[in-house]
Design an enzyme around this catalytic site. Structure first.
Site, short mmCIF file in Angstrom:
data_model
loop_
_atom_site.label_atom_id
_atom_site.label_comp_id
_atom_site.label_asym_id
_atom_site.label_seq_id
_atom_site.Cartn_x
_atom_site.Cartn_y
_atom_site.Cartn_z
N SER A 154 2.74 -1.10 -3.95
CA SER A 154 3.20 0.08 -3.23
C SER A 154 4.73 0.16 -3.26
O SER A 154 5.32 0.22 -4.33
CB SER A 154 2.66 0.05 -1.79
OG SER A 154 2.79 1.31 -1.19
N ASP A 283 -7.23 5.84 -5.02
CA ASP A 283 -6.04 5.58 -4.21
C ASP A 283 -5.49 6.90 -3.67
O ASP A 283 -5.00 7.72 -4.44
CB ASP A 283 -4.98 4.87 -5.06
CG ASP A 283 -3.82 4.32 -4.24
OD1 ASP A 283 -3.50 4.90 -3.19
OD2 ASP A 283 -3.23 3.32 -4.67
N HIS A 312 -5.98 1.97 -2.19
CA HIS A 312 -4.65 1.36 -2.19
C HIS A 312 -4.75 -0.13 -1.88
O HIS A 312 -3.95 -0.92 -2.39
CB HIS A 312 -3.79 2.07 -1.13
CG HIS A 312 -2.32 2.00 -1.39
ND1 HIS A 312 -1.76 2.30 -2.62
CD2 HIS A 312 -1.28 1.69 -0.56
CE1 HIS A 312 -0.45 2.18 -2.54
NE2 HIS A 312 -0.14 1.79 -1.31
#
Length: 332
Positions: A154, A283, A312
């Site tokens: 991320s 995601d 995610h």
């Protein structure tokens, strides 16, 4: 009478004594007088400080402003070095399903808590991407790590990319972008199908007003729960939601603001180390067409691996698959 981990001491609704044992060791537990019969109070935890001349091996100071950051270093010192760069809000504990098994196999697994996160120092400034990348660089310098595989998730992917474009690849041999926000989701010339900056800013304001609700309401999508293979217990989901609060309010809102302007396409084109891009096709935090597929197309010679039904939080739901891909990528 029983004890459980909470943020403070006192009595719960059942009249049971609740103790804060997070940092308590036997030598700091002592009875002290308190009004009322048969009451025992736990002494406040004493901060553990190095003795004169002693080095605190669990911390290092940044090269930019001297902020004190916590790090972990698992596995043999001569093993292939894997450096994990966390997502926003989380500390190094997010990587438990990677760092523990890989360290046991002989890899040197290193990670650190971003400023304002986990056990690192709570500060006001330094949440711009350049400083965060310099913090990563300070860790690599502190441990004198070489032939490193950088593994970011991320926001951590953006920090890893910025480090490489600022400092070069002298210490880094490989890059893995896992569920990455890089190159960015904001709409612009490089990303005409992206999310309008105004929409990202509005979402950030919703976050600022009620972080607790934001974390709690997003957990199902984060792990893509309900899809085949994504078996995460309710207890673990609660644990992850609580972990998100390991970032201070200042740190959480400051790093989130990064995404309003994040566009790293020019930087990704300059990456000169072998790069693995791992992304889930479900995601919703970093939609694959705006991030993973774009990143793979931008980095010369990169490899894209798409995980079916992964959200995610694929480092949890698809941990074994990710670990296998990392082993193959590192080549040891």
């Amino acid at each position: 009478m029983w004890a459980r981990f909470l943020l403070g001491e006192g009595e719960n609704e059942l009249g049971e004594l609740v103790l804060d044992l997070r940092f308590v060791t036997p030598d700091v537990i002592a009875p002290r007088p308190r009004p009322g019969p048969q009451c025992v109070q736990v002494a406040q935890p004493r901060p553990v400080r190095p003795l004169d001349g002693e080095i605190d091996m669990a911390y290092f100071r940044t090269s930019t402003d001297g902020t004190r950051l916590h790090f972990i270093d698992y596995g043999p010192a001569d093993g292939p070095a894997l450096v994990f760069v966390n997502s926003a809000y989380f500390d190094t504990g997010m990587w438990e399903f990677q760092m523990l098994p890989l360290a046991a196999e002989g890899y040197r697994c290193v990670g650190f808590d971003r400023r304002g996160h986990g056990r690192s120092e709570d500060v006001w400034g330094g949440f711009d991407l350049d400083t965060l990348a310099d913090d990563l660089g300070a860790l690599l310098d502190h441990l004198d790590l070489r032939d490193v595989t950088l593994i970011g998730h991320s926001l951590g992917t953006a920090e890893a990319v910025r480090y490489l474009t600022r400092e070069g690849s002298g210490r880094v041999a490989r890059l893995a972008l896992v569920g990455g926000m890089a190159p960015g989701i904001v709409r612009g010339d490089e990303n005409p199908d992206g999310v309008p900056a105004e929409a990202i800013a509005a979402a950030n304001e919703t976050f600022r007003q009620d972080r607790a609700q934001f974390f709690a309401s997003g957990a199902e999508d984060y792990f893509a729960l309900g899809l085949p293979g994504n078996d995460v217990s309710a207890a673990y989901v609660r644990k992850v939601i609580q972990d998100c609060h390991g970032a201070t309010a200042r740190a959480a809102t400051a790093v989130l603001a990064t995404f309003v302007t994040l566009e790293m396409a020019p930087e990704l084109r300059k990456i000169d180390v072998p790069t693995l891009v791992v992304h889930g096709d479900r995601d919703v935090s970093a939609p694959i067409d705006l991030t993973g597929r774009r990143a793979a197309a931008l980095v010369p010679g990169s490899t894209l691996k798409v995980y079916e039904n992964a959200g995610h939080g694929l480092y949890v739901t698809h941990a074994e698959q990710l670990n296998g891909d990392l082993r193959e990528f590192v080549g040891h």
